[in-house]
Scaffold this motif. Structure first.
Motif, PDB file in Angstrom:
ATOM      1  N   LYS A  95      -1.645  23.498  -0.377  1.00  0.00           N
ATOM      2  CA  LYS A  95      -0.814  22.585  -1.164  1.00  0.00           C
ATOM      3  C   LYS A  95      -0.685  21.230  -0.468  1.00  0.00           C
ATOM      4  O   LYS A  95      -0.941  20.186  -1.056  1.00  0.00           O
ATOM      5  CB  LYS A  95       0.576  23.195  -1.387  1.00  0.00           C
ATOM      6  N   ASP A  96      -0.303  21.251   0.814  1.00  0.00           N
ATOM      7  CA  ASP A  96      -0.121  19.999   1.554  1.00  0.00           C
ATOM      8  C   ASP A  96      -1.434  19.431   2.081  1.00  0.00           C
ATOM      9  O   ASP A  96      -1.540  18.233   2.327  1.00  0.00           O
ATOM     10  CB  ASP A  96       0.821  20.225   2.749  1.00  0.00           C
TER      11      ASP A  96
ATOM     12  N   PRO B  57      -4.649  18.709   0.929  1.00  0.00           N
ATOM     13  CA  PRO B  57      -5.337  17.573   0.305  1.00  0.00           C
ATOM     14  C   PRO B  57      -4.564  16.262   0.429  1.00  0.00           C
ATOM     15  O   PRO B  57      -5.154  15.201   0.639  1.00  0.00           O
ATOM     16  CB  PRO B  57      -5.464  18.024  -1.161  1.00  0.00           C
ATOM     17  N   GLU B  58      -3.240  16.305   0.294  1.00  0.00           N
ATOM     18  CA  GLU B  58      -2.427  15.097   0.439  1.00  0.00           C
ATOM     19  C   GLU B  58      -2.503  14.568   1.866  1.00  0.00           C
ATOM     20  O   GLU B  58      -2.634  13.365   2.105  1.00  0.00           O
ATOM     21  CB  GLU B  58      -0.980  15.402   0.053  1.00  0.00           C
ATOM     22  N   PHE B  59      -2.433  15.474   2.836  1.00  0.00           N
ATOM     23  CA  PHE B  59      -2.536  15.111   4.250  1.00  0.00           C
ATOM     24  C   PHE B  59      -3.906  14.497   4.530  1.00  0.00           C
ATOM     25  O   PHE B  59      -4.035  13.465   5.195  1.00  0.00           O
ATOM     26  CB  PHE B  59      -2.305  16.363   5.094  1.00  0.00           C
TER      27      PHE B  59
ATOM     28  N   ASP C 156      -5.964  12.993   2.424  1.00  0.00           N
ATOM     29  CA  ASP C 156      -6.085  11.670   1.813  1.00  0.00           C
ATOM     30  C   ASP C 156      -5.321  10.618   2.614  1.00  0.00           C
ATOM     31  O   ASP C 156      -5.830   9.512   2.860  1.00  0.00           O
ATOM     32  CB  ASP C 156      -5.564  11.718   0.374  1.00  0.00           C
ATOM     33  N   ALA C 157      -4.097  10.957   3.030  1.00  0.00           N
ATOM     34  CA  ALA C 157      -3.299  10.000   3.808  1.00  0.00           C
ATOM     35  C   ALA C 157      -3.978   9.674   5.129  1.00  0.00           C
ATOM     36  O   ALA C 157      -4.013   8.515   5.556  1.00  0.00           O
ATOM     37  CB  ALA C 157      -1.897  10.564   4.051  1.00  0.00           C
TER      38      ALA C 157
ATOM     39  N   ARG D  43      -6.845   7.247   4.661  1.00  0.00           N
ATOM     40  CA  ARG D  43      -6.357   5.885   4.456  1.00  0.00           C
ATOM     41  C   ARG D  43      -5.899   5.261   5.769  1.00  0.00           C
ATOM     42  O   ARG D  43      -6.141   4.073   6.034  1.00  0.00           O
ATOM     43  CB  ARG D  43      -5.205   5.893   3.447  1.00  0.00           C
TER      44      ARG D  43
ATOM     45  N   ASP E  11       0.820   4.390   4.236  1.00  0.00           N
ATOM     46  CA  ASP E  11      -0.002   5.594   4.301  1.00  0.00           C
ATOM     47  C   ASP E  11       0.326   6.455   5.521  1.00  0.00           C
ATOM     48  O   ASP E  11       0.275   7.687   5.438  1.00  0.00           O
ATOM     49  CB  ASP E  11      -1.484   5.218   4.275  1.00  0.00           C
TER      50      ASP E  11
ATOM     51  N   ARG F 130       3.236   8.533   4.605  1.00  0.00           N
ATOM     52  CA  ARG F 130       2.875   9.747   3.855  1.00  0.00           C
ATOM     53  C   ARG F 130       2.429  10.856   4.802  1.00  0.00           C
ATOM     54  O   ARG F 130       2.890  12.008   4.684  1.00  0.00           O
ATOM     55  CB  ARG F 130       1.735   9.443   2.882  1.00  0.00           C
ATOM     56  N   ALA F 131       1.535  10.500   5.736  1.00  0.00           N
ATOM     57  CA  ALA F 131       1.034  11.511   6.677  1.00  0.00           C
ATOM     58  C   ALA F 131       2.149  12.018   7.581  1.00  0.00           C
ATOM     59  O   ALA F 131       2.235  13.220   7.874  1.00  0.00           O
ATOM     60  CB  ALA F 131      -0.105  10.913   7.511  1.00  0.00           C
TER      61      ALA F 131
ATOM     62  N   ILE G 269       4.399  14.615   5.924  1.00  0.00           N
ATOM     63  CA  ILE G 269       3.801  15.949   5.861  1.00  0.00           C
ATOM     64  C   ILE G 269       3.852  16.615   7.236  1.00  0.00           C
ATOM     65  O   ILE G 269       4.182  17.803   7.357  1.00  0.00           O
ATOM     66  CB  ILE G 269       2.355  15.858   5.335  1.00  0.00           C
TER      67      ILE G 269
END
Length: 507
Positions: free
Chosen positions: A202-203, A205-207, A209-210, A213, A245, A248-249, A252
């Motif tokens: 869950k986390d 892909p977001e991690f 991507d961040a 960036r 960005d 965001r990382a 997480i």
């Protein structure tokens, strides 16, 4: 008090003479040779678009130690194996500090960083902790099964991708995506005891991507690095983008830490051995009493840094290895023949088996010589005025070590531009910081703390790819037309991701 015109005349005559006398009494400063520079901006325009290549081109005219004025920043560049040996063996402590890019001061990242942190007691504690708890050989040996699991998973993901793209497979698949997935999950298992990129994540892909960036922002040329009076303005918006960005990382990472703290509070420890996050939390505190401790904020920073350093640089090196082998079919065949001989045609490839593969090891060394992941290493900073190779280097001078150029040093390498793994067969040259003609991980106090882990991952990943698949270039490319240009940043990636066609090897 009023001054007569005569008094003012004498003052006007004597003051310049007095200043000239004072300047004449100063010890003359001898700086390294410098290319011509523009007023105010100095040599900034000489750096881009490929700083490592541009700096290397200065060596023929200006010698192995080059001086630059980058805006208001004094800068020295080390450009030969001999100069690097003198730098790391004779002056390592004097140059043990770091210059941190302005973008990485976002959210106080530099205050908790091992890679970019200022040299001092906190940095030494952090270095000791990382070396002892994550990257010591005993821990690395104990976690071989985790890296094997990640390598096997990526092989399965490649097979699934080939099956899904059967109709368009001649265009190839993006190998860099799978390599980053491999190294990202290796770090996830070492640091957090979990895969971060899989169908159930869950986390992750977001991690992912961040983090991508953040690496892009960190690699952008930033005028604020060389003109401190512009930092408040952030004219290119780089720090603002980094703050967003990295935030965001960091959020997480903070979630991972909070989750672990809850586990520990409830006594729900289920891991057979401690991972790196456990070790960090054992050392967490405000540091008001006793030796320096690591704050929760800095625990988050170190978690991010492990992924930055461990995933990005390692995956880019594996991609370069595959590209070079695809350009040299004879070298590819030698590596495969060695694998088949050591593992067998239907054997089980294991990490420890790569120690019996001298040609595979030579491929890794030759790739790191030509494509060091951080071409200028991370910039050092001079702690005090230092005499280096007869030059007077002022305090607060930034120092680049051009590992990319040193790998092409004609005084150290025969036929330096050619990819020839055979040059390392029977040779004692290694990249562990004592052979200064090959320093992709640096040397001395600020040497990359992850060298031992990277060594294992590079060999296992390359061996797994070659043992399980035959590889061809996609998109109609040939060994002669493969684009080997680079995309400059903190790390050195291929300009265009490597498109390949994997074909499962038969017994």
């Amino acid at each position: 008090m009023e001054y007569s015109p005569v008094s003012l005349l004498w003052l006007g005559l004597l003051l310049p003479a007095f200043l000239a006398f004072l300047l004449s009494r100063r010890k003359p400063t001898k700086l390294p040779p410098q290319p011509p520079a523009w007023p105010v901006i100095g040599n900034i325009l000489d750096l881009w678009p490929a700083p490592h290549r541009n700096l290397h081109s200065f060596r023929a005219e200006h010698g192995p130690v080059t001086w630059l004025k980058l805006g208001s920043l004094n800068t020295m560049v080390i450009q030969s194996a001999q100069a690097a040996a003198e730098f790391f063996k004779g002056h390592d402590l004097a140059f043990a500090d770091r210059k941190c890019p302005h973008a990485l001061t976002a959210l106080g990242y530099d205050q908790g960083s091992l890679a970019f942190g200022r040299y001092g007691s906190y940095w030494r504690v952090l270095r000791r902790l990382c070396s002892a708890e994550l990257l010591v050989n005993k821990r690395i040996n104990e976690t071989a099964h985790l890296r094997q699991k990640c390598a096997d998973s990526v092989i399965a993901y490649v097979e699934e991708e080939v099956a899904a793209k059967r109709a368009t497979i001649e265009q190839g698949i993006d190998l860099s995506h799978f390599l980053f997935l491999l190294t990202f999950n290796v770090m996830g298992n070492m640091v957090l005891s979990r895969d971060l990129l899989d169908p159930q994540s869950k986390d992750g892909p977001e991690f992912f991507d961040a983090m991508n960036r953040v690496m892009e922002w960190a690699g952008k040329p930033n005028v604020s690095d060389f003109t401190p009076w512009l930092r408040w303005w952030d004219p290119q918006g780089i720090k603002a983008g980094m703050t967003k960005d990295m935030g965001r990382a960091m959020k997480i990472a903070e979630g991972f830490v909070k989750e672990r703290l809850e586990e520990r509070k409830l006594g729900g420890e289920t891991r057979a051995t401690k991972d790196f996050l456990d070790a960090m939390l054992d050392y967490e505190g405000d540091g008001k009493e006793g030796p320096p401790k690591i704050s929760l904020q800095n625990v988050n920073v170190i978690i991010l840094e492990m992924f930055f350093a461990g995933a990005e640089s390692t995956s880019s090196t594996i991609e370069w290895m595959m590209a070079e082998l695809l350009r040299q079919p004879e070298s590819m065949k030698k590596a495969k023949d060695e694998l088949d001989q050591v593992v067998g045609l239907n054997g089980k490839l294991e990490e420890s088996g790569t120690e019996k593969m001298p040609f595979l090891q030579a491929v890794v060394k030759e790739t790191l010589r030509l494509h060091p992941p951080v071409p200028l290493l991370l910039p050092r900073n001079t702690l005090k005025e230092t005499n280096f190779m007869g030059f007077d280097i002022p305090k607060d001078t930034m120092v680049y070590v051009n590992a990319w150029g040193i790998g092409r040093d004609p005084d150290a390498w025969e036929d330096p531009l050619a990819f020839k793994p055979e040059r390392f067969l029977g040779s004692n040259i290694d990249y562990k910081g004592q052979n200064f003609e090959l320093i992709p991980f640096g040397s001395g106090r600020r040497m990359c703390v992850g060298l031992s882990l990277a060594h294992r991952v590079l060999h296992l990943a390359l061996a797994s790819l070659l043992y399980r698949f035959d590889w061809e270039l996609g998109s109609g490319l040939t060994p002669e037309t493969l684009d080997m240009r680079e995309r400059s940043g903190i790390t050195l990636r291929m300009l265009h991701p490597l498109k390949v066609i994997p074909k499962k090897r038969s017994a």
